[in-house]
Motif scaffolding. Structure first.
Motif, PDB file in Angstrom:
ATOM      1  N   MET A 185      50.349  25.585  41.861  1.00 36.11           N
ATOM      2  CA  MET A 185      50.374  26.656  40.861  1.00 36.11           C
ATOM      3  C   MET A 185      50.665  27.994  41.538  1.00 36.11           C
ATOM      4  N   ILE A 186      51.275  28.897  40.740  1.00 39.72           N
ATOM      5  CA  ILE A 186      51.572  30.232  41.248  1.00 39.72           C
ATOM      6  C   ILE A 186      50.285  30.963  41.626  1.00 39.72           C
ATOM      7  N   GLU A 187      49.220  30.738  40.874  1.00 37.78           N
ATOM      8  CA  GLU A 187      47.950  31.405  41.173  1.00 37.78           C
ATOM      9  C   GLU A 187      47.465  31.038  42.574  1.00 37.78           C
ATOM     10  N   ASP A 188      47.692  29.772  42.971  1.00 36.63           N
ATOM     11  CA  ASP A 188      47.296  29.350  44.313  1.00 36.63           C
ATOM     12  C   ASP A 188      48.063  30.125  45.371  1.00 36.63           C
ATOM     13  N   ASP A 189      49.357  30.355  45.134  1.00 32.42           N
ATOM     14  CA  ASP A 189      50.176  31.119  46.077  1.00 32.42           C
ATOM     15  C   ASP A 189      49.645  32.539  46.213  1.00 32.42           C
ATOM     16  N   LYS A 190      49.330  33.165  45.075  1.00 34.31           N
ATOM     17  CA  LYS A 190      48.835  34.544  45.099  1.00 34.31           C
ATOM     18  C   LYS A 190      47.472  34.626  45.779  1.00 34.31           C
ATOM     19  N   ASP A 191      46.611  33.634  45.503  1.00 37.75           N
ATOM     20  CA  ASP A 191      45.285  33.636  46.126  1.00 37.75           C
ATOM     21  C   ASP A 191      45.392  33.467  47.636  1.00 37.75           C
ATOM     22  N   GLY A 192      46.291  32.567  48.057  1.00 44.32           N
ATOM     23  CA  GLY A 192      46.463  32.355  49.483  1.00 44.32           C
ATOM     24  C   GLY A 192      47.006  33.580  50.189  1.00 44.32           C
ATOM     25  N   LEU A 193      47.932  34.271  49.550  1.00 45.27           N
ATOM     26  CA  LEU A 193      48.494  35.478  50.153  1.00 45.27           C
ATOM     27  C   LEU A 193      47.474  36.611  50.155  1.00 45.27           C
ATOM     28  N   HIS A 194      46.674  36.684  49.110  1.00 50.39           N
ATOM     29  CA  HIS A 194      45.602  37.684  49.073  1.00 50.39           C
ATOM     30  C   HIS A 194      44.634  37.470  50.244  1.00 50.39           C
ATOM     31  N   SER A 195      44.370  36.220  50.565  1.00 51.80           N
ATOM     32  CA  SER A 195      43.483  35.920  51.698  1.00 51.80           C
ATOM     33  C   SER A 195      44.094  36.388  53.020  1.00 51.80           C
ATOM     34  N   LEU A 196      45.423  36.216  53.167  1.00 51.47           N
ATOM     35  CA  LEU A 196      46.104  36.687  54.375  1.00 51.47           C
ATOM     36  C   LEU A 196      45.988  38.200  54.516  1.00 51.47           C
ATOM     37  N   ILE A 197      46.178  38.893  53.394  1.00 54.24           N
ATOM     38  CA  ILE A 197      46.078  40.361  53.408  1.00 54.24           C
ATOM     39  C   ILE A 197      44.666  40.793  53.786  1.00 54.24           C
ATOM     40  N   GLU A 198      43.655  40.139  53.211  1.00 52.50           N
ATOM     41  CA  GLU A 198      42.261  40.479  53.518  1.00 52.50           C
ATOM     42  C   GLU A 198      41.936  40.213  54.994  1.00 52.50           C
ATOM     43  N   GLN A 199      42.483  39.137  55.533  1.00 50.32           N
ATOM     44  CA  GLN A 199      42.259  38.835  56.945  1.00 50.32           C
ATOM     45  C   GLN A 199      42.832  39.929  57.832  1.00 50.32           C
TER      46      GLN A 199
END
Length: 296
Positions: free
Chosen positions: A1-15
């Protein structure tokens, strides 16, 4: 799902934001500092490309093998020049939407950006339209509106060179009201640090050589047709017959004039990308470019 992509990228940004292992900010006034940053950004950009390649609907469908080294070398060797981004693609591919998304994200980071549409550089054809009675009649009698010869390419080239070297310009304005009138030196375009130029003429002739980043936007033909006809009915008040005729024309023109420019692209993007996900990719790029642990 697109939401999974956005959540994963949000995690990269937070890291990146909360990492305790940040590099010390280099001295960009020195070539060695810029070279260090270039190597760092190449590694991070490669990480982003790999993340996107595993997304449900990747944004990047192609990245030129030479792009990163070439682009970062330019930043190191001539940091004073503006960053010139050229975006092209066939009609209704989504290039204007991607362009606006890029501009909005860049502005949200308080970074100065200017946008220029190459459609402003259409030739003045008002006399021809008067002769034939309408733009549609002119097109039906063989006028090839999308050909390189239908643009003021010399003016566009000179204007882009000035912008790249830090000078503001007055661009022409082509009136989209069916009159074919082009007003010279009508719109002020500021030479901001980042300049985005969109339209099919960005890759015509020597124009393409001005850009640091050449982007081609590609979208399935069925999606493009739906977008084009919707825009024809809702924004241009065209009847179905004229809209269909113009769609048939742009299919031929796109094959002839626009598709060949794919070979020059540094990046090929999916024109049906999710805009929220695309904006997060840009946010990640901004984060890695500006997230340092201190100064030397």
């Amino acid at each position: 799902m697109i939401e999974d992509d956005k959540d994963g990228l949000h995690s990269l940004i937070e890291q990146e934001l909360h990492s305790n292992d940040k590099i010390i900010k280099p001295d960009f006034s020195k070539k060695t500092g810029r070279e260090f940053l270039a190597l760092y950004l190449q590694a991070k950009f490669q990480q982003l490309i790999e993340f996107d390649s595993n997304a449900n609907m990747p944004v990047f469908t192609y990245v030129s093998p030479e792009f990163m080294q070439k682009f970062f070398h330019r930043l190191v060797s001539t940091p004073e020049k503006r960053i010139m981004i050229g975006i092209t693609g066939e009609s209704a591919s989504g290039k204007s939407t991607l362009c606006k998304a890029m501009s909005n994200v860049i502005k949200s980071f308080k970074m100065p950006v200017s946008i220029l549409a190459t459609d402003s550089y259409f030739n003045d054809i008002s006399d021809l339209i008067k002769k034939y009675g309408s733009f549609d009649n002119l097109r039906d009698n063989g006028y090839d509106v999308d050909s390189p010869q239908s643009f003021q390419l010399d003016v566009l080239y000179d204007d882009l060179k000035q912008l790249a070297n830090g000078a503001d310009i007055l661009a022409p304005e082509y009136l989209p009201n069916g009159t074919g009138i082009s007003i010279p030196k009508s719109k002020q375009i500021l030479s901001n640090k980042i300049i985005i130029v969109e339209g099919m003429a960005t890759m015509y002739d020597k124009i393409k050589d001005i850009f640091d980043i050449k982007v081609y936007v590609e979208t399935d033909i069925d999606i493009r047709k739906e977008r084009f006809l919707h825009r024809a009915f809702t924004e241009r008040n065209q009847d179905f017959c004229n809209a269909k005729k113009h769609w048939d024309y742009i299919l031929v023109a796109g094959e002839k004039y626009v598709k060949p420019s794919k070979q020059y692209a540094d990046l090929i993007l999916n024109g049906n990308s999710n805009m929220e996900y695309f904006c997060q990719l840009l946010e990640y790029l901004h984060t890695i470019t500006n997230n340092f642990g201190g100064t030397l």
